[in-house]
Every structure is written in C-alpha cells, then in structure tokens.
Scaffold this motif. Structure first.
Motif, short mmCIF file in Angstrom:
data_model
loop_
_atom_site.label_atom_id
_atom_site.label_comp_id
_atom_site.label_asym_id
_atom_site.label_seq_id
_atom_site.Cartn_x
_atom_site.Cartn_y
_atom_site.Cartn_z
N VAL A 1 39.72 -29.33 19.66
CA VAL A 1 40.76 -29.82 18.75
C VAL A 1 40.11 -30.31 17.45
CG1 VAL A 1 42.41 -30.37 20.53
CG2 VAL A 1 40.72 -32.10 19.86
N THR A 2 38.93 -29.76 17.16
CA THR A 2 38.19 -30.12 15.96
C THR A 2 38.14 -28.94 15.00
OG1 THR A 2 36.77 -31.67 17.18
CG2 THR A 2 35.94 -30.87 15.08
N THR A 3 38.35 -29.22 13.73
CA THR A 3 38.28 -28.20 12.69
C THR A 3 37.13 -28.51 11.74
OG1 THR A 3 40.67 -27.86 12.76
CG2 THR A 3 39.53 -27.07 10.81
N ASP A 4 36.29 -27.51 11.47
CA ASP A 4 35.21 -27.67 10.51
C ASP A 4 35.71 -27.32 9.11
OD1 ASP A 4 33.76 -28.12 12.77
OD2 ASP A 4 32.57 -26.29 12.66
N ARG A 5 35.43 -28.18 8.13
CA ARG A 5 35.80 -27.91 6.75
C ARG A 5 34.59 -28.13 5.86
NH1 ARG A 5 41.23 -30.93 5.12
NH2 ARG A 5 41.21 -29.27 3.56
N THR A 6 34.37 -27.21 4.95
CA THR A 6 33.25 -27.31 4.02
C THR A 6 33.77 -27.68 2.64
OG1 THR A 6 31.96 -25.66 5.24
CG2 THR A 6 31.31 -26.10 2.95
N PHE A 7 33.23 -28.75 2.09
CA PHE A 7 33.60 -29.23 0.77
C PHE A 7 32.42 -29.07 -0.17
CE2 PHE A 7 36.27 -31.43 3.77
CZ PHE A 7 37.50 -31.54 3.16
N GLN A 8 32.69 -28.61 -1.38
CA GLN A 8 31.65 -28.52 -2.39
C GLN A 8 31.48 -29.87 -3.09
OE1 GLN A 8 29.79 -25.74 -2.54
NE2 GLN A 8 31.11 -25.05 -0.86
N LYS A 9 30.36 -30.04 -3.77
CA LYS A 9 30.09 -31.28 -4.50
C LYS A 9 31.25 -31.62 -5.43
CE LYS A 9 26.80 -33.38 -7.72
NZ LYS A 9 25.53 -33.19 -8.49
N GLY A 10 31.72 -32.85 -5.33
CA GLY A 10 32.80 -33.32 -6.20
C GLY A 10 34.19 -33.12 -5.63
N GLU A 11 34.32 -32.37 -4.53
CA GLU A 11 35.64 -32.17 -3.93
C GLU A 11 36.06 -33.40 -3.12
OE1 GLU A 11 36.95 -27.76 -3.20
OE2 GLU A 11 35.11 -28.15 -2.07
N ILE A 12 37.35 -33.67 -3.13
CA ILE A 12 37.90 -34.84 -2.45
C ILE A 12 38.28 -34.48 -1.02
CG2 ILE A 12 39.68 -36.61 -2.47
CD1 ILE A 12 37.71 -36.81 -4.80
N ILE A 13 37.81 -35.27 -0.09
CA ILE A 13 38.15 -35.06 1.32
C ILE A 13 39.53 -35.66 1.61
CG2 ILE A 13 37.45 -35.60 3.70
CD1 ILE A 13 34.55 -35.65 2.61
N PHE A 14 39.75 -36.87 1.13
CA PHE A 14 41.09 -37.44 1.13
C PHE A 14 41.15 -38.48 0.01
CE2 PHE A 14 38.81 -39.80 4.52
CZ PHE A 14 38.88 -41.09 4.02
N PHE A 15 42.39 -38.71 -0.46
CA PHE A 15 42.62 -39.63 -1.55
C PHE A 15 43.07 -40.99 -1.03
CE2 PHE A 15 43.09 -35.59 -3.82
CZ PHE A 15 42.43 -35.86 -5.02
N GLN A 16 42.81 -42.02 -1.79
CA GLN A 16 43.34 -43.34 -1.52
C GLN A 16 44.87 -43.25 -1.49
OE1 GLN A 16 41.54 -46.31 -4.02
NE2 GLN A 16 43.26 -47.71 -3.87
N GLY A 17 45.47 -43.73 -0.42
CA GLY A 17 46.92 -43.67 -0.28
C GLY A 17 47.41 -42.54 0.61
N ASP A 18 46.54 -41.54 0.89
CA ASP A 18 46.93 -40.46 1.80
C ASP A 18 47.18 -41.01 3.21
OD1 ASP A 18 46.68 -38.62 -0.20
OD2 ASP A 18 44.85 -37.68 0.56
N ILE A 19 48.16 -40.45 3.89
CA ILE A 19 48.41 -40.80 5.29
C ILE A 19 47.48 -39.97 6.15
CG2 ILE A 19 50.09 -40.92 7.16
CD1 ILE A 19 50.66 -42.85 4.91
N LEU A 20 46.61 -40.62 6.89
CA LEU A 20 45.61 -39.92 7.69
C LEU A 20 46.06 -39.84 9.15
CD1 LEU A 20 42.34 -41.57 6.29
CD2 LEU A 20 43.59 -39.57 5.42
N ASP A 21 45.74 -38.71 9.78
CA ASP A 21 46.02 -38.57 11.21
C ASP A 21 44.83 -37.95 11.93
OD1 ASP A 21 46.13 -36.00 10.22
OD2 ASP A 21 48.06 -35.50 11.11
N LYS A 22 43.66 -38.01 11.31
CA LYS A 22 42.45 -37.42 11.88
C LYS A 22 41.27 -38.37 11.70
CE LYS A 22 43.79 -32.67 10.63
NZ LYS A 22 44.99 -33.06 9.83
#
Length: 232
Positions: free
Chosen positions: A38-59
């Motif tokens: 139930v795990t997903t791998d995500r690749t982010f490049q330099k400077g990309e946002i993983i999540f923003f302040q205020g986002d509702i997180l469920d992971k």
C-alpha cells in the motif's frame, strides 16, 4: 516531473523504504510486504513541493533517497526552516493521530524518492503493536522538543550565538562542515536574512574562528572560541 510507481514483490522485501525507518525496524518480512503493497514511490526533482502548508494529509511520507526541507511561512511571508530530513526520515506523522491540515511545507532539495504509505495501514500496525505505537510517540515527542528548542533559540539567543550553536551542532564529529542546505536556507533556519548570515560568517572568519571555502564548506578553526560565544 513526478514519477509514480507501485512496489513489486521483490522490491517490497529487498529494497523497501519501510525497512529504513527506525519505527518499523522490527517488522517481519510479511509485515514489510503488507505495508509496502500500500506504498507508492514518487520521485521529486529539486525544488518540487511534496506537500504545501495547509494541505490535508492522509499519508505518511518516508524519504527513500535524497533530502527534504520542512519549512513554515508566516502570515508576513517569511520562511522558517524547521528541519532538513534525509533517507529513513519521515513526514506527516501527525496524520497517524487525526487528519489535519499540514502546518509545514515539504520541498525536495535535490532529486528525492519519497514513499507514501496509507495512514490506515500504519494505524493498524500501531493498534496491533504497542512497540510501534511507542516508537511513533517517541519520534513525535522528539520533534516537539526540537521545535521548542528552535523557538527558544530564536527568542533568547543573539544572532552570533545562534550561528555558533548551529555550527557546533553541524561539526559534532568533525571540524569540517558541508552545509546540508544553501546559505539562503541556512539563514532561514536561523530566522535571519542571508545578508546578515554572510556578514556574521565573514566576521567569524576574520576573528579566526572559522574558515570559509566555496558556498557550503566551513572549517572550525577555534572550537573553544565558538563555545565561549555561547556562555558570554
């Protein structure tokens, strides 16, 4: 660009980021596979946002490779860096207690692979394993303590003491420091401007306390002198 992939069986067992997180170090192979499915791998490049302040997180976000900056922006638009995380560290731990808006933002400082684990599965593990639940609580309490220390440092220590304290922390095992973040982010972590940081570092160098080399390399020349700054 964000690349997303599901974990296959062999990768789940042999190369799972779950195995790199201390709170899951005692999981069996079967449990690791169960979580990794139930795990997903995500690749982010330099400077990309993983999540923003205020986002509702469920992971729960586990860093598999790379480096992530966790920061908060005030109502006045000023950034305060809370911490910098690397492989094996995780973010979004508060979602394990209750869904809530993120109070920080997370940004990749370099190409970074993040494993996103469904919070429902982690909650199941916490309910079935008191050891895992205690490890999660220990991690949360440590981060609360770090946040309190940061607030205390900003509120009570002068700029020179803040810089000296952080340099000594970076140089805990060696006098050679390679800053984990840019000087701009280092300044934000200390809640000062980049110009103030550069001026104070130059002053430290001229005083024989440190030696600057390039953008991120600092050598401690007089550890006792830096320590004395903290007690003056």
């Amino acid at each position: 660009m964000i690349l997303i992939s599901k974990c296959d069986h062999d990768k789940c067992l042999d190369n799972s980021c779950i195995k790199r997180v201390p709170i899951f170090s005692n999981l069996s192979s079967e449990e690791i596979i169960e979580v990794a499915q139930v795990t997903t791998d995500r690749t982010f490049q330099k400077g990309e946002i993983i999540f923003f302040q205020g986002d509702i997180l469920d992971k729960l976000y586990v860093i598999h490779e790379g480096k992530v900056k966790v920061s908060r922006v005030s109502e006045q638009g000023r950034e305060q860096i809370i911490r910098v995380l690397g492989p094996g560290d995780f973010l979004g731990e508060l979602v394990l207690f209750a869904p809530s808006p993120a109070n920080n933002s997370a940004e990749a400082l370099e190409e970074t692979v993040v494993c996103e684990v469904q919070s429902t599965k982690i909650k199941e593990l916490m309910l079935s394993s008191s050891q895992i639940a205690l490890r999660v609580l220990e991690e949360v309490s440590q981060r609360l303590e770090q946040a309190e220390n940061l607030v205390e440092s900003i509120g009570l220590l002068s700029v020179e003491k803040r810089i000296a304290k952080t340099l000594l922390e970076f140089a805990f095992e060696s006098d050679q420091i390679n800053l984990p973040v840019s000087k701009k982010d280092f300044a934000a972590q200390l809640s000062i401007s980049q110009e103030t940081l550069s001026r104070k570092l130059t002053f430290f160098q001229e005083s024989g306390l440190i030696s600057l080399s390039g953008q991120r390399k600092i050598t401690i020349l007089d550890r006792a002198g830096l320590e004395n700054l903290l007690i003056e």
